[in-house]
Design an enzyme around this catalytic site. Structure first.
Site: not given
Ligand code: PPE
Length: 307
Positions: A159
């Site tokens: 990430k």
């Molecule tokens: N894919 C991506 C590309 C992504 O950024 C997130 C989280 C997820 C999947 C889901 O991951 P999780 O939060 O572990 O369930 N995106 C983060 C950032 C969003 C933003 O706009 O900044 C979030 O949801 O916190």
């Protein structure tokens, strides 16, 4: 989202006033995207404020750093403790938590290694990610013309801030065309994920979600939904998914820390199922929100009290 009420930011082990939390214009990460980060939610539960899957998020921060040869100078337990301290210092009951580890000030140029690794933890309030009605009504999405990170280009399991250049292209295109969000395909045309969410499809009672190898972030909400679904007796299949499956399945929903569990009601202007939130999505939302709001016991040990 709103920065209203933000008082303090944790920076390299110190609690700094928000107004004084400044960094150099020559910060390496600003120029070269050399940062890894997390997004975590702190919920107001019936028992008080509690943070959702804090350790798992900090573990992911560490592995994101490892992929980029970035040694984060704080252990997972230290980062967890710092998060609780930051939430307390700001006095929020519920908030979003943003830990960021990044190459700081020292030397510009592509090689990041001469720079220090700085760490900050900020908090703010973030309501419903895809709009207030999204959780009940669902959102309208398109399949993006932008492809998600190709294999062996930008590692999707990390990430890193740099990956969000691709996410921004997906998101801006979707908004410009009147959609709430875009779903991107991977470099061989299989479904990957949204700009900031993982994706699930429900077809004939079975849940489908793309594997990490389809350039999807190993989402913590995704893993939580898989667990909740299995415990509700639902079958979950992790497999590569062709684009056209979006147009025939009964239900589609996003998962993410910010997006939580958000139903998708149309894809490319084609109705998903009946065009509204489906029963499986609703069941999973209830299981998820009952847990994070403390309406049921924390049977998985997913919540850490702020104290
Ligand atoms: N894919 C991506 C590309 C992504 O950024 C997130 C989280 C997820 C999947 C889901 O991951 P999780 O939060 O572990 O369930 N995106 C983060 C950032 C969003 C933003 O706009 O900044 C979030 O949801 O916190």
């Amino acid at each position: 989202m709103s920065f209203e009420g933000v008082k303090k930011v944790w920076m390299n082990g110190r609690m700094v006033d928000f107004a004084d939390a400044k960094i150099s214009v020559f910060t390496h990460a600003l120029h070269y995207g050399s940062g890894v980060f997390e997004g975590i939610r702190c919920y107001e539960t019936a028992r008080g404020s509690e943070v959702f899957r804090l350790t798992e998020h900090m573990e992911r921060l560490h592995w994101s750093g490892k992929i980029y040869r970035m040694e984060i100078p704080y252990t997972v337990p230290e980062l967890c403790a710092a998060t609780l301290e930051t939430i307390k210092a700001n006095g929020f009951k519920a908030c979003y938590v943003r830990p960021l580890a990044y190459r700081g000030f020292g030397s510009l140029g592509v090689n990041p290694l001469p720079n220090p690794v700085d760490v900050l933890i900020g908090v703010w309030t973030w309501g419903k990610y895809l709009g207030t009605e999204a959780l009940e009504e669902g959102v309208d999405v398109c399949v993006s013309s932008w492809t998600r990170l190709g294999a062996n280009t930008m590692p999707a399991m990390a990430k890193t801030t740099a990956n969000y250049a691709n996410s921004q292209l997906i998101k801006m295109e979707a908004i410009a065309n009147g959609y709430h969000e875009g779903i991107a395909l991977d470099d061989i045309g299989r479904i990957s994920e949204g700009s900031g969410e993982n994706l699930f499809l429900v077809w004939r009672g079975i849940l489908y979600t793309p594997p990490f190898a389809s350039s999807a972030l190993p989402g913590i909400t995704r893993a939580s939904v898989v667990r909740l679904a299995k415990d509700l007796g639902l079958e979950v299949v992790e497999q590569m998914i062709p684009r056209e499956m979006l147009y025939v399945v009964d239900e589609v929903f996003f998962t993410g820390t910010a997006a939580e569990i958000t139903p998708v009601r149309s894809v490319d202007k084609i109705k998903v199922g009946s065009g509204r939130r489906g029963p499986v999505t609703e069941k999973l939302q209830k299981a998820f929100f009952d847990l994070v709001e403390g309406k049921v016991p924390d049977r998985y040990g997913w919540l850490t009290p702020v104290g």
